[in-house]
Design a protein around this motif. Sequence first.
Motif, short mmCIF file in Angstrom:
data_model
loop_
_atom_site.label_atom_id
_atom_site.label_comp_id
_atom_site.label_asym_id
_atom_site.label_seq_id
_atom_site.Cartn_x
_atom_site.Cartn_y
_atom_site.Cartn_z
N PRO A 107 0.94 -1.20 -0.14
CA PRO A 107 0.10 0.04 -0.16
C PRO A 107 0.62 1.03 0.14
O PRO A 107 0.58 2.08 -0.63
CB PRO A 107 -0.93 -0.15 1.28
CG PRO A 107 -1.06 -1.81 1.59
CD PRO A 107 0.42 -2.13 0.98
N SER A 108 1.77 1.31 0.84
CA SER A 108 2.62 2.52 0.85
C SER A 108 3.51 2.72 -0.39
O SER A 108 3.75 3.76 -0.86
CB SER A 108 3.62 2.48 2.14
OG SER A 108 4.58 1.20 2.02
N SER A 109 4.04 1.62 -0.87
CA SER A 109 4.86 1.76 -2.28
C SER A 109 3.85 2.10 -3.53
O SER A 109 4.47 2.86 -4.07
CB SER A 109 5.60 0.31 -2.36
OG SER A 109 6.52 -0.16 -1.40
N LEU A 110 2.66 1.76 -3.34
CA LEU A 110 1.79 2.02 -4.38
C LEU A 110 1.27 3.38 -4.32
O LEU A 110 1.17 4.21 -5.25
CB LEU A 110 0.58 0.99 -4.31
CG LEU A 110 -0.11 0.91 -5.73
CD1 LEU A 110 0.50 0.51 -6.82
CD2 LEU A 110 -1.34 0.07 -5.40
N LEU A 162 4.12 5.62 -5.45
CA LEU A 162 4.29 5.45 -6.91
C LEU A 162 3.34 6.30 -7.93
O LEU A 162 3.73 7.13 -8.66
CB LEU A 162 4.26 4.04 -7.46
CG LEU A 162 4.55 3.69 -9.09
CD1 LEU A 162 5.79 4.21 -9.52
CD2 LEU A 162 4.18 2.40 -9.28
N ILE A 163 2.08 5.96 -7.25
CA ILE A 163 0.78 6.71 -8.00
C ILE A 163 1.17 8.38 -7.63
O ILE A 163 1.09 9.13 -8.44
CB ILE A 163 -0.61 6.15 -7.39
CG1 ILE A 163 -0.54 5.00 -8.23
CG2 ILE A 163 -1.66 7.12 -7.97
CD1 ILE A 163 -1.72 3.95 -7.69
N ILE A 168 1.99 13.72 -9.45
CA ILE A 168 2.43 15.09 -9.25
C ILE A 168 3.56 15.59 -10.26
O ILE A 168 3.45 16.63 -10.94
CB ILE A 168 3.07 15.21 -7.92
CG1 ILE A 168 2.09 15.15 -6.85
CG2 ILE A 168 4.04 16.35 -7.52
CD1 ILE A 168 2.67 14.93 -5.49
N VAL A 169 4.50 14.56 -10.46
CA VAL A 169 5.39 14.96 -11.64
C VAL A 169 4.59 15.25 -12.96
O VAL A 169 5.20 16.10 -13.85
CB VAL A 169 6.34 13.67 -11.57
CG1 VAL A 169 7.45 14.14 -12.82
CG2 VAL A 169 7.17 13.89 -10.40
N SER A 170 3.93 14.08 -13.33
CA SER A 170 3.26 14.24 -14.94
C SER A 170 2.39 15.47 -14.90
O SER A 170 2.70 16.37 -16.03
CB SER A 170 2.35 13.09 -14.93
OG SER A 170 2.83 11.77 -14.80
N ALA A 171 1.67 15.96 -13.82
CA ALA A 171 0.94 17.37 -13.99
C ALA A 171 1.84 18.32 -14.20
O ALA A 171 1.50 19.20 -14.91
CB ALA A 171 0.03 17.38 -12.60
N ALA A 219 13.35 8.02 -12.76
CA ALA A 219 14.13 6.92 -12.85
C ALA A 219 14.62 6.06 -11.42
O ALA A 219 14.30 4.87 -11.22
CB ALA A 219 15.51 7.17 -13.54
N SER A 220 14.71 6.75 -10.52
CA SER A 220 15.26 6.39 -9.02
C SER A 220 13.79 5.69 -8.53
O SER A 220 13.73 4.42 -8.11
CB SER A 220 15.65 7.37 -8.37
OG SER A 220 15.87 6.75 -6.72
N ILE A 221 12.68 6.13 -8.74
CA ILE A 221 11.62 5.68 -8.05
C ILE A 221 11.21 4.34 -8.88
O ILE A 221 10.68 3.53 -8.22
CB ILE A 221 10.39 6.74 -8.38
CG1 ILE A 221 10.69 8.07 -7.44
CG2 ILE A 221 9.15 6.24 -7.98
CD1 ILE A 221 9.54 9.07 -7.47
N TYR A 222 11.12 4.57 -10.15
CA TYR A 222 10.65 3.44 -10.91
C TYR A 222 11.67 2.15 -10.81
O TYR A 222 11.29 0.90 -10.63
CB TYR A 222 10.58 3.78 -12.26
CG TYR A 222 9.10 4.39 -12.76
CD1 TYR A 222 8.02 3.88 -12.48
CD2 TYR A 222 9.05 5.75 -12.80
CE1 TYR A 222 6.61 4.43 -12.74
CE2 TYR A 222 7.87 6.53 -13.22
CZ TYR A 222 6.67 5.66 -12.92
OH TYR A 222 5.48 6.51 -13.11
N MET A 223 12.91 2.44 -10.59
CA MET A 223 14.04 1.29 -10.66
C MET A 223 13.55 0.76 -9.17
O MET A 223 13.48 -0.55 -9.15
CB MET A 223 15.27 1.92 -10.68
CG MET A 223 15.59 2.17 -12.26
SD MET A 223 17.64 2.34 -12.50
CE MET A 223 17.81 3.74 -11.41
#
Length: 307
Positions: free
Chosen positions: A199-202, A205-206, A211-214, A262-266
């Motif tokens: 839950p915390s990881s999801l 990520l979301i 935030i970054v996409s917006a 990249a750090s978050i997704y890796m």
Amino acid sequence: MMLGLHYNHTMEPPASFFLMGIPGLQFSHFWLAISLSAMYTMALLGNIFIVTVIWMDSTLQEPMYWFLCVLAAVDIVMAFSAVPKMVGIFCTGDSSISFNACFTQMYFVHTATAVETGLLLAMAFDRYIAICKPLHYKRILTPQVMLGMSMVIIIRAIIFMTPLSWMVSHLPFCDSNVILHSYCEHIAVAKLACDNPMPSSLYSLIGSSIIVSADVAFIAASYNLILRAVFSLSLKKAQLEALSTCGSHMGVMALYYLPGMASIYMAWLGKDIVPLHTQVLLADLYLVIPPTLNPIIYGLRTKQIRE
């Protein structure tokens, strides 16, 4: 619950954690400590210089310099929250960090990164108004508007980060207390829990992706309009000056967003796909490279600050 979110409040949390540094690169820790110390010193001196100059010079009271001053302050917080401990680990092997100190570090590091993305958006908006609507610049970006934008950016970061810190800190830790990282990065800490950390990881990520996409979408829209306005100028010199400013800003944004995401997704993909030392090294550099380069790119390339 469907994601298995349940917390055991009766289990005592560990008194402390141990940060491993960069797993698999222990032989390079000394040289990493030297590099990080040099960049950290440059980041502190550069950002303190920016804040001091803008604060003391009455001619640097335009919105652009206000946002630059806040960005420098955030960079100081971001670097100071993690780098001294990382250097201590690499130099002396002092890897112990108390439970409360770990989550305090986590909160400040991740809140600072969330504030920084908002500031980059605000600075892009400032450049859009300055170049595309120069006659209305001071009427639109009043001190009240700038203060309001800054408060919204900070509150947004707090609203995002507070639940994440609460979720991770309330996980039950019943096994290892060795964090496979150089600082208390939330996914690395959550992986130590004996309950489901999904839950915390999801949420992380979301939330980060939204935030970054917006922010990136609005920044891209701003610079699209800026470039259109720049290429409509008749004077070649004015075009080059505007392009130089925009190029510097976009360089900073690339240095911030690309390694950060990249750090978050890796970390999300795991060490089976991306080696753990690569994940940790990228996350470490992400905390020190932008604060080191921001004063150079934004500050020293700005004529009014140089003078």
